[in-house]
Design an enzyme around this catalytic site. Sequence first.
Site, short mmCIF file in Angstrom:
data_model
loop_
_atom_site.label_atom_id
_atom_site.label_comp_id
_atom_site.label_asym_id
_atom_site.label_seq_id
_atom_site.Cartn_x
_atom_site.Cartn_y
_atom_site.Cartn_z
N ARG A 185 -114.40 62.89 -16.05
CA ARG A 185 -113.05 62.82 -15.57
C ARG A 185 -112.68 63.46 -14.43
O ARG A 185 -111.47 63.99 -14.14
CB ARG A 185 -112.21 63.46 -16.86
CG ARG A 185 -112.35 62.81 -18.29
CD ARG A 185 -112.06 61.31 -18.49
NE ARG A 185 -112.17 60.89 -19.69
CZ ARG A 185 -113.27 60.45 -19.99
NH1 ARG A 185 -114.12 60.10 -19.12
NH2 ARG A 185 -113.64 59.79 -21.15
N SER A 234 -104.64 60.94 -23.58
CA SER A 234 -105.18 62.13 -23.88
C SER A 234 -104.65 63.57 -23.02
O SER A 234 -104.69 63.54 -21.69
CB SER A 234 -106.80 62.21 -23.55
OG SER A 234 -107.34 61.17 -24.44
N GLU A 304 -105.52 67.42 -19.13
CA GLU A 304 -106.17 66.11 -18.53
C GLU A 304 -104.96 65.54 -17.75
O GLU A 304 -105.20 64.78 -16.97
CB GLU A 304 -106.91 65.41 -19.66
CG GLU A 304 -107.18 64.02 -19.05
CD GLU A 304 -108.14 63.05 -19.94
OE1 GLU A 304 -108.27 61.89 -19.92
OE2 GLU A 304 -108.90 63.81 -20.86
#
EC number: 1.3.1.98
Length: 311
Positions: A185, A234, A304
């Site tokens: 990520r 998310s 995130e």
Amino acid sequence: MLQKPHSAPFADLITNLREAMPDLRGALLANAPLGALTWFRTGGAAQVLFEPQDEADLSYFLQRLDPARSVLFLGAGSNLLVRDGGIEGVVIRLGRPFETITIEATSIKAGAGARDMKLALSAARAGVAGLSFLRGIPGSIGGALRMNAGAYGAEIKDCLVSCRGVDRGGRIHTFSNADMGFSYRHSGVDQGVIFTEATFAGVAGEAEAIMAQMNDISQQRTKTQPVNTRTGGSTFKNPPGRKAWELIDAAGCRGLAIGDAQVSELHCNFLINHGSASAADLEALGEEVRARVLKTSGVTLEWEILRVGTA
């Protein structure tokens, strides 16, 4: 089309910008509400919102923008929470000119403003396999490059050949896959770079089989995630060797709410705005989840979702 704001909380910079950039072709809007441009549908305004006409227009703008002026790139607004006080400085959004997708054999070129799901669908229809995972990722290609977006066992790093971007000084760069510094990520490219387009490599496949795979992804996503809601995707990254949702569930946070902000009952790594939640409500809820997870498991969850602006 951008809507005219109802209020003007920031000083107007537009006049000075136009004087400094007489050949600018893109759209400039002062005190632009951003809530409607994010998936959470809440948050404040941007002091300046700029939508360039093309890569050259973006380069021209950045070359002539005061280096001290802050700049934020706004993609599809899926993994973003704009705080209620809004964003001082410039927000750049890539519109229709950056949404084109072209396919030659198994090579796909896409503008950074193209939606991930549209790219997956275009590839499937052309019989190009290897990009179906994008069907399950909300957002745009630019954001996917920035965070090495992934789902269902694949990531952007697995299919990217190269991409282009413009740095804070207006210089245009080309990045190979190796140049991107991908990790979980994350991309290692300087945060000031705004990606403008990318080239991906797929493999030849059967359109019907690829579409069936994508339909499976869509059905799985519908069963396990709160789609068609005001959510940002998310909320927290998975800690090494752990799953964020399991830690959140074990901490008793499933369904936890602050006002109209709630931890999803379906997938507890998603926050939902049920209608009137402020950005402050959503962020406070996320911080409460982090505190409870830390208390019960000793794990500090990392956001995130990108939280920007002032409270």
